[in-house]
Design an enzyme around this catalytic site. Sequence first.
Site, PDB file in Angstrom:
ATOM      1  N   SER A   1       0.852  -1.195   0.000  1.00 28.51           N
ATOM      2  CA  SER A   1       0.000   0.000   0.000  1.00 28.51           C
ATOM      3  C   SER A   1       0.885   1.241   0.000  1.00 28.51           C
ATOM      4  O   SER A   1       2.116   1.147   0.024  1.00 28.51           O
ATOM      5  CB  SER A   1      -0.907   0.009   1.240  1.00 28.51           C
ATOM      6  N   LYS A   2       0.247   2.398   0.003  1.00 22.16           N
ATOM      7  CA  LYS A   2       0.986   3.659  -0.094  1.00 22.16           C
ATOM      8  C   LYS A   2       1.954   3.860   1.069  1.00 22.16           C
ATOM      9  O   LYS A   2       2.942   4.573   0.931  1.00 22.16           O
ATOM     10  CB  LYS A   2       0.009   4.836  -0.171  1.00 22.16           C
ATOM     11  N   ARG A   3       1.672   3.241   2.205  1.00 22.18           N
ATOM     12  CA  ARG A   3       2.582   3.437   3.341  1.00 22.18           C
ATOM     13  C   ARG A   3       3.944   2.790   3.106  1.00 22.18           C
ATOM     14  O   ARG A   3       4.917   3.094   3.776  1.00 22.18           O
ATOM     15  CB  ARG A   3       1.957   2.922   4.642  1.00 22.18           C
TER      16      ARG A   3
END
Length: 467
Positions: A239-241
């Site tokens: 994910s974006k994290r």
Amino acid sequence: MSDIRLRFAPSPTGYLHVGGARTALFNWLLARRQQGTFILRIEDTDVARSTQESVDAILQGMTWLGLDWDEGPFYQSDRFPVYKEFVEKLVAEGKAYRCYCTPEELEAKREQAMKDGRKPKYDGTCRNRSDVPDGKPYVIRFKAPHEGVTAFDDLIKGRISFNNDELDDLIIQRSDGTPTYNFVVVIDDATMGISTVIRGDDHVNNTPRQILLYEALGYPVPRFAHVPMILGADKTRLSKRHGATSVMAYRDMGFLPEAVVNYLVRLGWSHGDQEIFSKEELIEKFSIEAVGKSAGVFNPDKLLWLNHHYIKESDPERLAELLVPFLAERGVDTAAGPSLPLVVKTLQERSRTLVEMADGALFYYQGEVSYDEQAAAKHLVPAAGPLLEALASRLDGLADFSQAGIEAAFKEFIAEQGVKLGQVGPAVRVALCGGTASPGIYEVIEALGKEETLRRVRRAVAFMGGV
């Protein structure tokens, strides 16, 4: 061309994710390997979330990766009349039925089932209902078999079986008349003649329902291959994290498409110990059966390593074209400076990304190079002035201003002056580049050219207080 037909069918609700890009790549490679057909289909039935911006982003990402399609793009939103026709066919044949249960009634049934320790699936209240409430809204459900087993041989995961009594009567048309995902996917794949479906393993639980729909409609069931997901370094879903997950973000970060393709295909697939593949080699060697069963872990350092390899191996002319927008972002007009392909050649060994290359190229296009304070204090000292002035005179008279000619001139010069390269080289480097970290000094001089090299050296001599 063979009969094999594969497809990539993204939903246009965002950018092209690296996971989706890998799925597209696996489909594309298998189609090219078996000389089949690769189809692009845009699954935009979710009208509220689908956007033209997302469609454009997906097409742009596919094009950048070099994943060309043979048919399409087809849009599900253009095919609603087709889906309605098949819904009516199933209802007419007694294989689907109208369900008048309200959302409140369905929620109550679900809660009661959970209290009773039963699976909270639809209980079939309207399955054999004969009365037709006048004007009451309804959905249409597929009449799934409640006995037996639905099984398939997954090309990656092996044999997978589901007991039919675990499956409920799937809604195939909502109360507003729009069809549902599982239904339209089957209609599209069946009518488009898709022979092999390669998709993420988050779709495994959809597969038995879709197989039952194929069988009810009288279409052959395609082969299925469910690709494991991509995880971040902490072993959770990417994910974006974890960093960038958009394909085009990697383009903007200065990655080459061939590096991203090579990295994505190796994220779950292998061919012996080989790490680096040309696209031609991938087409020749790819097989879906060689995709691993476990999830791949995204490693940004490995991608950087691959990108560095491809930058080192790439044609400087091509890299120069790709580098122009990165330099433009930094306010650089490459027309007013040295040959960009020559500049690129000096930076290929040192650059892991085009962003790094653009930053490394800035000094070539600066009219007045800013000297690093510590480097200038150490190397641009008055005592070095006469040496640099003499070197400038030597270079001014040099006929062969190639890298080899420049190197020969330097060797002759230091021999004549009775000094070592270390006594003159750092001062020349600071004069030309502003600091001591730069490409090879002979490469830099060749790229800058005689006129600019002499101007920069003599400016440094003036900075040191003249001769």
